[in-house]
Design an enzyme around this catalytic site. Structure first.
Site, mmCIF file in Angstrom:
data_model
loop_
_atom_site.group_PDB
_atom_site.id
_atom_site.type_symbol
_atom_site.label_atom_id
_atom_site.label_comp_id
_atom_site.label_asym_id
_atom_site.label_seq_id
_atom_site.Cartn_x
_atom_site.Cartn_y
_atom_site.Cartn_z
ATOM 1 N N ASP A 164 45.389 32.264 49.078
ATOM 2 C CA ASP A 164 45.021 33.662 48.349
ATOM 3 C C ASP A 164 45.927 34.557 49.107
ATOM 4 O OD1 ASP A 164 44.161 35.790 47.196
ATOM 5 O OD2 ASP A 164 41.979 35.462 47.799
ATOM 6 N N GLY A 205 48.631 37.500 39.296
ATOM 7 C CA GLY A 205 49.781 37.111 38.330
ATOM 8 C C GLY A 205 50.855 37.695 38.403
ATOM 9 N N ASP A 226 40.793 39.477 39.554
ATOM 10 C CA ASP A 226 39.509 38.845 39.593
ATOM 11 C C ASP A 226 38.717 39.100 38.342
ATOM 12 O OD1 ASP A 226 40.482 38.307 41.983
ATOM 13 O OD2 ASP A 226 38.746 39.082 43.139
#
Ligand code: GLA
Length: 414
Positions: A164, A205, A226
């Site tokens: 992440d 994105g 999210d």
């Protein structure tokens, strides 16, 4: 713990910022050139299926919960339906040893033992990290320890890594070059271990990641901020994927985030929409609910094998939108057995009629089709056109076979 979870809240805010600045449906401004893929790791030839801890447990997840979820995946029938990854998200991380090896915190303890527990049930274990010094929730990240952490994950028996960028935002500005370099670094570290691990990138994105994700060695990448457990969040993310499907396929999937099915914020019709849409795209199916306390509606949705079969079709061909009738959108996906799956979605707030000539789906259905309703589990022969009323935020999902083929292959659709 409260303070440590503050960054997770901030991460949620970061994730919301693009929503405020630009609508999720808006086209992306900068479009970097596609990057050649590194040789595939042979994994995720179908969209990965499993469970992830974040949507329901967030920072409260413990090893005990993970064991309970693994048990529930078996007893509920989810494992046998294809859900195999049990993925621990953020907040498992502890400290490093003097030699720099990462260790789990007290909530988790012995990760190898946990992996053994999961593997003994025919499941696979996933874990989470970040290229930052800390993760999105403020726990220890892999910055400067990529090779060591990848080796540690391999030694524990990890089968899936969610990586992440969120936690790296302080350390490295959010630029295309930084993201590519950091994601590639961990991709190379995973490959060096020799252990097959699905590599899943998490960001919002940014920089049209679908264009360059395969060049980092990744098997999937988040395409959106999210998700949250509400209709607007879910439907915007899901329908937006239709513009991106060209970048997704076997071994490298667009990931519009995890399932919210069973978390309580949406109606059964809305959850059927998420399951149908994610399967048509197709996208990874990572459940995000408490598997130990599923009601009948949740089970019926997550365990609908006819819908799962759409998601897992080996050709991985994407759905396309063929028609918009007011709030109704008609999506079509070609299956590898020659059948066609049609999703009739009502994005509006009232029940909506739909009427569609089957010829518009495919010329082969000119005079009608054998129709299997994948939610009602009924079969019938329909002449064209097809008429129905779709519930508010609901879906009708049909698998069509030409009438001649239906006569040859009656058992497939009995
Ligand atoms: C980010 C990710 C989420 C989750 C959290 C954990 O917000 O997008 O999916 O992993 O971090 O902190």
């Amino acid at each position: 713990m409260t303070l440590r979870l503050l960054p997770a809240l901030l991460c949620g805010l970061f994730a919301l910022m693009p929503l405020v600045a630009t609508a999720v449906d808006a086209p992306h401004a900068a479009s970097p050139a596609p990057v050649p893929a590194v040789p595939g790791n042979g994994l995720a030839l179908r969209p990965p299926m499993g469970w992830n801890s974040w949507n329901h447990f967030a920072g409260r997840i413990t090893a005990k919960d993970v064991r309970a979820m693994a048990d529930a995946m078996v007893s509920s029938g989810m494992r046998d339906a294809g859900y195999v990854y049990v993925n621990i998200d953020d907040t498992w991380e502890g400290t490093r040893t003097a030699a720099g090896e990462i260790r789990a915190n007290d909530k988790f303890g012995d990760m190898k033992a946990l992996a053994d527990y999961v593997h003994a049930r025919g499941l696979k274990l996933g874990i989470y990290s970040s290229p930052g010094a800390t993760t999105c929730a403020g726990f220890l990240g892999s910055h400067g320890h990529e090779d060591s952490d990848a080796r540690t994950f391999a030694t524990w028996g990890v089968d899936f890594l969610k990586y992440d960028y969120c936690g790296a935002r302080d350390l490295y500005p959010v630029t295309l070059e930084n993201q590519q370099a950091l994601f590639r670094r961990m991709g190379a570290a995973l490959r060096k271990t020799g252990r097959p691990m699905v590599y899943s990138l998490s960001q919002s994105g940014d920089f049209d990641i679908w264009r360059w994700g395969p060049g980092t060695g990744a098997n999937m990448w988040r395409t959106t901020p999210d998700i949250s457990d509400d209709w607007t969040s879910m439907s915007q993310r899901g329908f937006r994927q239709l513009d991106l499907t060209v970048w997704s396929g076997p071994g490298h999937w667009n990931d519009p985030d995890m399932l919210e099915i069973g978390n309580g914020g949406m109606t059964p019709d809305e959850y059927r929409t998420q399951m149908s849409l994610w399967s048509l795209l197709p996208a990874p199916l990572l459940a995000g609910n408490d598997l130990t306390s599923m009601d009948a509606a949740t089970r019926d949705i997550l365990l609908n094998r006819e819908v799962i079969a759409v998601d897992q079709d080996p050709a991985g061909k994407p759905a396309r939108r063929i028609e918009k009738q007011g709030d109704v959108e008609v999506l079509v996906r070609d299956m590898s057995d020659g059948s066609v799956v049609v999703g009739l979605f009502n994005r509006g707030d009232r029940p909506a009629p739909v009427s569609i000539p089957w010829q518009r789906v495919h010329a082969r259905f000119g005079s009608g089709a054998h129709v299997r309703d994948l939610w009602a589990h009924t079969s019938r022969t329909e002449t064209s056109p097809f008429h129905a009323v779709i519930a508010r935020h609901g879906v009708i999902l049909l698998r069509l076979t030409p009438m001649a083929a239906a006569r040859i292959l009656p058992s497939r659709h009995a």
